[in-house]
Design a protein around this motif. Structure first.
Motif, short mmCIF file in Angstrom:
data_model
loop_
_atom_site.label_atom_id
_atom_site.label_comp_id
_atom_site.label_asym_id
_atom_site.label_seq_id
_atom_site.Cartn_x
_atom_site.Cartn_y
_atom_site.Cartn_z
N GLY A 335 0.81 -1.21 0.00
CA GLY A 335 0.00 0.00 0.00
C GLY A 335 0.84 1.25 0.00
N CYS A 336 1.85 1.29 0.84
CA CYS A 336 2.70 2.48 0.92
C CYS A 336 3.47 2.71 -0.37
CB CYS A 336 3.66 2.34 2.10
SG CYS A 336 2.87 2.45 3.72
N ALA A 337 3.77 1.64 -1.09
CA ALA A 337 4.53 1.76 -2.34
C ALA A 337 3.67 2.28 -3.49
CB ALA A 337 5.14 0.42 -2.71
N HIS A 338 2.36 2.08 -3.43
CA HIS A 338 1.52 2.36 -4.60
C HIS A 338 0.48 3.46 -4.41
CE1 HIS A 338 3.00 -0.67 -7.34
NE2 HIS A 338 2.92 -1.60 -6.40
N VAL A 339 0.24 3.93 -3.22
CA VAL A 339 -0.78 4.97 -3.03
C VAL A 339 -0.15 6.34 -3.26
CG1 VAL A 339 -2.26 6.11 -1.34
CG2 VAL A 339 -2.20 3.62 -1.45
N PRO A 340 -0.65 7.08 -4.24
CA PRO A 340 -0.12 8.43 -4.46
C PRO A 340 -0.36 9.33 -3.25
CG PRO A 340 -1.47 7.68 -6.32
CD PRO A 340 -1.69 6.71 -5.20
#
Length: 408
Positions: A335-340
């Motif tokens: 989640g942290c890698a992909h949420v703008p």
């Protein structure tokens, strides 16, 4: 431990009596401490499930009494030799009386919670019936979780247009700690066990995904656990269910939560997905910690900013302000890698601690091959075909990420 089942008015009632060496404190299979409050509970199956095989009754009872039993368990009906052996090798208890023939079944049912993982399994097996466990109050134990809307989940199950069986039980109230809660996680299948003969079930499918099966889940935080005693096919519970002719099946066992979330959201039943325990028929509550975590996964899958009313100052976000490890950490990394704009959300601190990137979490987008080999043969080909067409298998390097989880 002495166990007795009786049935009246479409309800099975369980009463158990402790032996001198048994205790009222113990731990469920994952090591979480539990304390006993009362020695009875009921399971309402309706007109179905009137005369299940003794092994099915025994396993249903064992999901309730296992934490307290030390040396022996005496059931009120003879069980098969295979079930007695599974209890002996899995828990070191003498079980009897012995004298029943083993049972078999052919169909697969889904232990259906209404969440994304359950929906992912339902996507792979569109003809499998749902068996849903609904918590109801106990006549002698006060309900301190009145905010838990179990009736909402039960109503949503019936809207799916699938063969569905809702089984009501108060067995979560046999505990004084936690209150309420399952004595063993497997107690959620009490309904499937008691209905197995009527439905000709040979397997029960759980929604447990990669984190729960191979990466330890919430309580084995940050550790690769191929011998997970709760969910491994050759673990004590896996052998017990197989001995009762109701194999434990984990179709999503090799898939990460982001993958099961994507599968659920692409399903024609996506509008019925509900992971929240506090929402109403209009939708989830959006402010509990589970809603916050699931919104992170959904936003990551959809590659969009987080949409939540939860702020850093709220209790639901508290755990993400602390350093890792976190339960289900691989999913938080994804989640942290992909949420703008993650730096402007309640996960900003977690993102700083984790330092995850799209490349570092790419392994979570594919299926872990050993999980497919663990699925019993009658249903393995279906999952293999789905994974091959829609998800893809992990490379050796990606599989190594699973098998070295927790070592870095």
């Amino acid at each position: 431990m002495r166990v007795r089942w009786t049935r009246d008015a479409e309800v099975w009632r369980l009463v158990f009596l402790l032996d001198a060496e048994d205790e009222t404190t113990g731990a469920c299979t994952d090591g979480h401490p539990v304390e006993l409050r009362t020695n009875s509970c009921h399971v309402r199956t309706g007109a179905a499930g009137a005369s299940p095989h003794p092994d099915l009754l025994a396993v249903a009872a064992w999901t309730v009494v296992a934490p307290w039993t030390r040396r022996r368990v005496a059931f009120d009906r003879p069980i098969s030799p295979g079930l007695a052996e599974a209890l002996r090798t899995g828990w070191g208890v003498d079980a009897g009386p012995v004298g029943a023939d083993p049972r078999t079944g052919a169909r697969l049912a889904i232990s259906y919670s209404g969440g994304a993982d359950s929906m992912a399994v339902a996507t792979m097996f569109p003809d499998a019936p749902f068996v849903h466990f609904q918590r109801v109050s106990h006549p002698r134990v006060p309900n301190r979780w009145t905010h838990y809307r179990s009736e909402v989940l039960a109503q949503l199950v019936h809207k799916a247009g699938r063969e569905a069986h809702v089984v009501q039980s108060d067995l979560e109230f046999v505990l004084s700690r936690p209150r309420p809660g399952f004595p063993e996680h497997h107690a959620v299948t009490a309904g499937a066990l008691l209905l197995a003969d009527d439905l000709d079930l040979g397997g029960v499918a759980f929604g447990h995904e990669l984190g729960s099966r191979w990466l330890g889940g919430e309580r084995y935080t940050h550790r690769y656990s191929p011998d997970n005693p709760m969910w491994a096919a050759d673990g004590p519970w896996g052998r017990l269910y197989a001995a009762a002719g109701l194999a434990m099946v984990l179709p999503a066992g090799g898939l990460s939560e982001p993958v099961t979330m994507r599968m659920a959201m692409e399903s024609d039943l996506a509008h019925l997905v509900r992971w929240c325990l506090r929402g109403n028929m209009d939708g989830p509550c959006a402010v509990c910690s589970k809603c916050l975590r699931k919104e992170l996964i959904l936003a990551a899958v959809e590659r969009r900013p987080l949409d939540t009313p939860v702020t850093v100052a709220m209790a639901a976000a508290r755990k993400w302000q602390e350093p890792p490890p976190y339960g289900g950490q691989e999913t938080i990394e994804y989640g942290c890698a992909h949420v703008p704009g993650i730096e402007k959300t309640p996960f900003a601190r977690a993102a700083e601690f984790l330092g995850a990137t799209p490349e570092s979490v790419r392994w979570l987008e594919h299926c872990y091959p050993p999980a497919l080999r663990e699925i019993p043969e009658p249903w393995r080909a279906t999952v293999e075909a789905y994974a091959g067409e829609h998800i893809g298998l992990m490379t050796q390097d990606e599989a190594r990420r699973v098998e070295t989880w927790g070592e870095r």
